[in-house]
Write an enzyme that holds these catalytic residues in place. Structure first.
Site, PDB file in Angstrom:
ATOM      1  N   CYS A   1       0.847  -1.199   0.000  1.00  0.00           N
ATOM      2  CA  CYS A   1       0.000   0.000   0.000  1.00  0.00           C
ATOM      3  C   CYS A   1       0.882   1.249   0.000  1.00  0.00           C
ATOM      4  O   CYS A   1       1.939   1.266   0.609  1.00  0.00           O
ATOM      5  CB  CYS A   1      -0.889  -0.029   1.232  1.00  0.00           C
ATOM      6  SG  CYS A   1      -1.775   1.502   1.532  1.00  0.00           S
TER       7      CYS A   1
ATOM      8  N   CYS B   1      -8.646  -0.026   6.625  1.00  0.00           N
ATOM      9  CA  CYS B   1      -7.316   0.547   6.775  1.00  0.00           C
ATOM     10  C   CYS B   1      -7.100   0.702   8.261  1.00  0.00           C
ATOM     11  O   CYS B   1      -7.949   1.232   8.961  1.00  0.00           O
ATOM     12  CB  CYS B   1      -7.237   1.891   6.070  1.00  0.00           C
ATOM     13  SG  CYS B   1      -5.744   2.814   6.498  1.00  0.00           S
TER      14      CYS B   1
ATOM     15  N   GLN C   1     -10.183  18.548  10.817  1.00  0.00           N
ATOM     16  CA  GLN C   1      -8.965  17.857  11.238  1.00  0.00           C
ATOM     17  C   GLN C   1      -9.206  16.348  11.241  1.00  0.00           C
ATOM     18  O   GLN C   1     -10.204  15.901  11.792  1.00  0.00           O
ATOM     19  CB  GLN C   1      -8.584  18.316  12.642  1.00  0.00           C
ATOM     20  CG  GLN C   1      -8.386  19.808  12.742  1.00  0.00           C
ATOM     21  CD  GLN C   1      -7.091  20.273  12.123  1.00  0.00           C
ATOM     22  OE1 GLN C   1      -6.199  19.459  11.850  1.00  0.00           O
ATOM     23  NE2 GLN C   1      -6.973  21.561  11.881  1.00  0.00           N
TER      24      GLN C   1
ATOM     25  N   TYR D   1      -4.030  32.033   8.701  1.00  0.00           N
ATOM     26  CA  TYR D   1      -4.259  30.719   8.064  1.00  0.00           C
ATOM     27  C   TYR D   1      -5.308  29.964   8.893  1.00  0.00           C
ATOM     28  O   TYR D   1      -5.065  28.860   9.382  1.00  0.00           O
ATOM     29  CB  TYR D   1      -2.962  29.899   7.974  1.00  0.00           C
ATOM     30  CG  TYR D   1      -1.794  30.623   7.341  1.00  0.00           C
ATOM     31  CD1 TYR D   1      -1.592  30.557   5.962  1.00  0.00           C
ATOM     32  CD2 TYR D   1      -0.900  31.371   8.110  1.00  0.00           C
ATOM     33  CE1 TYR D   1      -0.513  31.207   5.375  1.00  0.00           C
ATOM     34  CE2 TYR D   1       0.173  32.032   7.524  1.00  0.00           C
ATOM     35  CZ  TYR D   1       0.358  31.947   6.152  1.00  0.00           C
ATOM     36  OH  TYR D   1       1.427  32.595   5.578  1.00  0.00           O
TER      37      TYR D   1
ATOM     38  N   GLU E   1      -8.112  33.641   6.169  1.00  0.00           N
ATOM     39  CA  GLU E   1      -8.001  32.368   5.449  1.00  0.00           C
ATOM     40  C   GLU E   1      -8.297  32.603   3.972  1.00  0.00           C
ATOM     41  O   GLU E   1      -9.188  33.374   3.620  1.00  0.00           O
ATOM     42  CB  GLU E   1      -8.997  31.371   6.073  1.00  0.00           C
ATOM     43  CG  GLU E   1      -9.395  30.189   5.215  1.00  0.00           C
ATOM     44  CD  GLU E   1      -8.241  29.247   4.871  1.00  0.00           C
ATOM     45  OE1 GLU E   1      -7.419  28.947   5.739  1.00  0.00           O
ATOM     46  OE2 GLU E   1      -8.182  28.832   3.705  1.00  0.00           O
TER      47      GLU E   1
ATOM     48  N   ASP F   1      -0.682  29.227  11.514  1.00  0.00           N
ATOM     49  CA  ASP F   1      -0.746  27.774  11.254  1.00  0.00           C
ATOM     50  C   ASP F   1      -0.720  27.568   9.740  1.00  0.00           C
ATOM     51  O   ASP F   1      -1.709  27.171   9.129  1.00  0.00           O
ATOM     52  CB  ASP F   1      -2.044  27.218  11.865  1.00  0.00           C
ATOM     53  CG  ASP F   1      -2.170  25.700  11.707  1.00  0.00           C
ATOM     54  OD1 ASP F   1      -1.201  25.052  11.267  1.00  0.00           O
ATOM     55  OD2 ASP F   1      -3.246  25.161  12.033  1.00  0.00           O
TER      56      ASP F   1
ATOM     57  N   CYS G   1       3.362  22.350  10.218  1.00  0.00           N
ATOM     58  CA  CYS G   1       3.319  20.955   9.769  1.00  0.00           C
ATOM     59  C   CYS G   1       4.575  20.620   8.971  1.00  0.00           C
ATOM     60  O   CYS G   1       4.663  19.563   8.362  1.00  0.00           O
ATOM     61  CB  CYS G   1       2.060  20.698   8.941  1.00  0.00           C
ATOM     62  SG  CYS G   1       1.882  21.808   7.548  1.00  0.00           S
TER      63      CYS G   1
HETATM   64  N1  SAH Z   1      -5.917  25.973  11.779  1.00  0.00           N
HETATM   65  C1  SAH Z   1      -6.694  25.687  10.611  1.00  0.00           C
HETATM   66  C2  SAH Z   1      -5.957  24.863   9.586  1.00  0.00           C
HETATM   67  C3  SAH Z   1      -4.744  25.525   9.004  1.00  0.00           C
HETATM   68  S1  SAH Z   1      -4.147  24.651   7.615  1.00  0.00           S
HETATM   69  C4  SAH Z   1      -7.979  24.973  11.016  1.00  0.00           C
HETATM   70  O1  SAH Z   1      -8.124  24.632  12.150  1.00  0.00           O
HETATM   71  O2  SAH Z   1      -8.834  24.751  10.185  1.00  0.00           O
HETATM   72  C5  SAH Z   1      -3.544  25.982   6.634  1.00  0.00           C
HETATM   73  C6  SAH Z   1      -4.614  26.845   6.018  1.00  0.00           C
HETATM   74  O3  SAH Z   1      -3.988  27.917   5.345  1.00  0.00           O
HETATM   75  C7  SAH Z   1      -5.467  26.172   4.970  1.00  0.00           C
HETATM   76  O4  SAH Z   1      -6.810  26.290   5.345  1.00  0.00           O
HETATM   77  C8  SAH Z   1      -5.176  26.956   3.673  1.00  0.00           C
HETATM   78  O5  SAH Z   1      -6.306  27.074   2.856  1.00  0.00           O
HETATM   79  C9  SAH Z   1      -4.755  28.283   4.214  1.00  0.00           C
HETATM   80  N2  SAH Z   1      -3.899  29.150   3.385  1.00  0.00           N
HETATM   81  C10 SAH Z   1      -2.951  28.779   2.491  1.00  0.00           C
HETATM   82  N3  SAH Z   1      -2.311  29.855   2.016  1.00  0.00           N
HETATM   83  C11 SAH Z   1      -2.835  30.938   2.644  1.00  0.00           C
HETATM   84  C12 SAH Z   1      -2.551  32.345   2.605  1.00  0.00           C
HETATM   85  N4  SAH Z   1      -1.599  32.837   1.811  1.00  0.00           N
HETATM   86  N5  SAH Z   1      -3.285  33.148   3.374  1.00  0.00           N
HETATM   87  C13 SAH Z   1      -4.257  32.656   4.185  1.00  0.00           C
HETATM   88  N6  SAH Z   1      -4.553  31.349   4.272  1.00  0.00           N
HETATM   89  C14 SAH Z   1      -3.846  30.496   3.512  1.00  0.00           C
END
Ligand code: SAH
Length: 476
Positions: free
Chosen positions: A77, A170, A304, A333, A354, A406, A433
């Site tokens: 896999c 899985c 998540q 983000y 976002e 994030d 991440c």
């Molecule tokens: N903490 C968030 C997840 C973050 S993941 C939660 O709990 O849902 C990173 C996120 O950044 C994604 O949703 C993605 O769409 C967004 N993203 C990517 N590039 C970006 C940018 N330039 N400005 C704002 N958001 C962005």
């Protein structure tokens, strides 16, 4: 070094994709199916300018990290890359990777002095605070195909290919999935439902997607189809009900079928979901909780995948944010607003930003669902939106005491980092991440007057090399 040559090698580390790394005459060689500590003979299969790929020929001394994979499909896999090493070794590798990025890329001396914790998952099964390191995913997508006898089967694509390896379950997902996939395949065979063939873009059934609310036990089953209508829908619903009854009688958790939907995807594409989703039975969403915050999750929503470990991670972010109820906070983000809503409980005001409009809609909806009125969300790129707001209204509403970021794997945009530096919040929490881009961004932030204070490492995706890091920075 030439193709087909045989070398002896010691594997020292592992790449993000789970390839073992060793060196021959100073050149890095990547070898599949190896583990750090292995002494092996390998055959060179590809030579590039500064690195090469090898294939394992003979394992002379196996690494002490090695275990028998718990998943029988592990070798074939394309999903997990670390099934052949112990979970303790996996956590050790993840820690090593984060610390090495912080020191080599971030230029941070002895980063282990800042390390609070490596938070892994549970080895003995689910607890309220920690999911089992195997059954942690609340969402699964099974491609549907035919086996060699013409029976409908679900499976996984072998690494980097499109050939289906039949598999009903899985190990990283919820145990109810096995009952669902069996019920759908049985129903498809009984009512002669055709199966999608990507080569000719024909046939109906493409994927089975399941989502389970780990806290609520609510289940959504979504069939992705290449068509507008699902025949024998009532019969499908009935066999799903039966299979869940069977699971509830045998399994150790109680599952509730809340939503059966179809998603229409008529395109010859690698994307699993199409634009349109229709409800067949029950609701168009399920409910789940992260901590005390409630989320409404539809087939297409981002959510998540490991909500239990997400709770632990965001709780640490909240702790690092050090809020006393009076602060304004930026959550950059912000996705569907998980961190914003978490922080809003302890802040006077939270601003989220976002880039994906649908995620922002979800964030607003989730705020309303929880009666949260001190969170405000902006749509757009963080670097543009925040920079503009801040420049327009210097020293006013949008200046924050605490900034949380994030970002996706590529890390923060430089323009955003500059804006944050000029905003000069007292504290900054960076949720990452990808430790490499975290370390890169830390160089900018430390040059801009922030000091690294604390680091925590979280494992949210066991059996893969993905690792999450949370750091606290403070103004000098
Ligand atoms: N903490 C968030 C997840 C973050 S993941 C939660 O709990 O849902 C990173 C996120 O950044 C994604 O949703 C993605 O769409 C967004 N993203 C990517 N590039 C970006 C940018 N330039 N400005 C704002 N958001 C962005």
């Amino acid at each position: 070094m030439d193709k087909n040559e045989i070398y002896s090698i010691t594997i020292e580390d592992m790449t993000e994709d789970g390839l073992g790394i060793g060196h021959i005459d100073g050149m890095a060689v990547f070898v599949k199916d190896t583990a750090p500590g292995d002494e092996a003979e390998i055959r060179i299969v590809k030579v590039k300018k500064t690195y090469a790929y090898g294939r394992l020929e003979k394992l002379n001394v196996p690494s002490e990290y090695r275990i028998e994979p718990e998943c029988p499909m592990a070798a074939r896999c394309g999903g997990c890359t670390l099934q052949h090493i112990s979970y303790e070794a996996e956590l050790e590798l993840k820690k090593k990777r984060v610390l090495s990025c912080l020191s080599h890329i971030g230029g941070i001396e002895a980063p282990e002095q800042y390390l609070d914790e490596v938070c892994g998952m549970n080895k003995t099964g689910d607890t309220e605070l920690s999911p089992s390191y195997l059954r942690y995913r609340n969402k699964m997508q099974f491609p549907v195909g035919k086996d060699k006898d013409g029976n409908t089967v679900t499976g996984f694509y072998a690494g980097r290919t499109h050939s289906l390896i039949p598999i009903e379950d899985c190990l990283t997902g919820h145990p109810v999935n096995r009952y669902i996939t069996a019920a759908v395949c049985h129903w498809a065979d009984k009512y002669k439902i055709s199966v999608y063939d990507e080569k000719v873009n024909k046939g109906l059934l493409r994927h089975i997607l399941t989502r389970v609310g780990f806290r609520t036990g609510e289940l959504m089953v979504c069939l992705v189809i290449n068509g507008n209508k699902l025949p024998f829908a009532e019969e499908l619903n009935h066999s799903l009900e039966l299979s869940i009854r069977e699971y509830n009688a045998e399994g150790d958790s109680e599952i509730n079928l809340k939503s059966v939907v179809i998603n229409i995807n008529r395109k010859a594409t690698n994307k699993i979901l199409g634009e349109e989703t229709r409800t067949l039975y029950g609701a168009d969403h399920i409910i789940d909780y992260i901590g005390d915050i409630k989320f409404q999750i539809s087939a297409q929503s981002f959510y998540q995948v490991n909500p239990v470990q997400t709770f632990n991670l965001y709780s640490r972010a909240l702790e690092y944010a050090g809020l006393n109820g009076n602060e304004k906070v930026w959550d950059m983000y912000s996705g569907i607003g998980t961190i914003s809503l978490f922080l809003s409980q302890k802040a006077s005001k939270v601003y989220g930003v976002e880039i994906i409009p649908r995620a922002v809609e979800d964030a607003k909806k989730n705020a309303a669902l929880n009666g949260i009125i001190n969170a405000e969300f902006f749509t757009g790129s963080a670097e543009d939106v925040v920079t503009e707001l801040y420049q327009d209204k210097q020293n006013s509403d949008y200046k924050a005491e605490v900034v949380v970021v994030d970002p996706p794997r590529k890390g923060c945009d430089n323009k955003l980092l500059e804006t944050i530096i000029s905003m000069s919040p007292e504290r900054m929490v960076y949720v990452s991440c990808n430790p490499a881009t975290l370390a890169r961004d830390l160089v900018v932030l430390r040059n801009g007057g922030f000091q690294l204070r604390r680091v925590s490492i979280f494992d949210q995706f066991s059996r893969s090399m993905h690792v999450e890091t949370v750091v606290l920075l403070e103004r000098n």
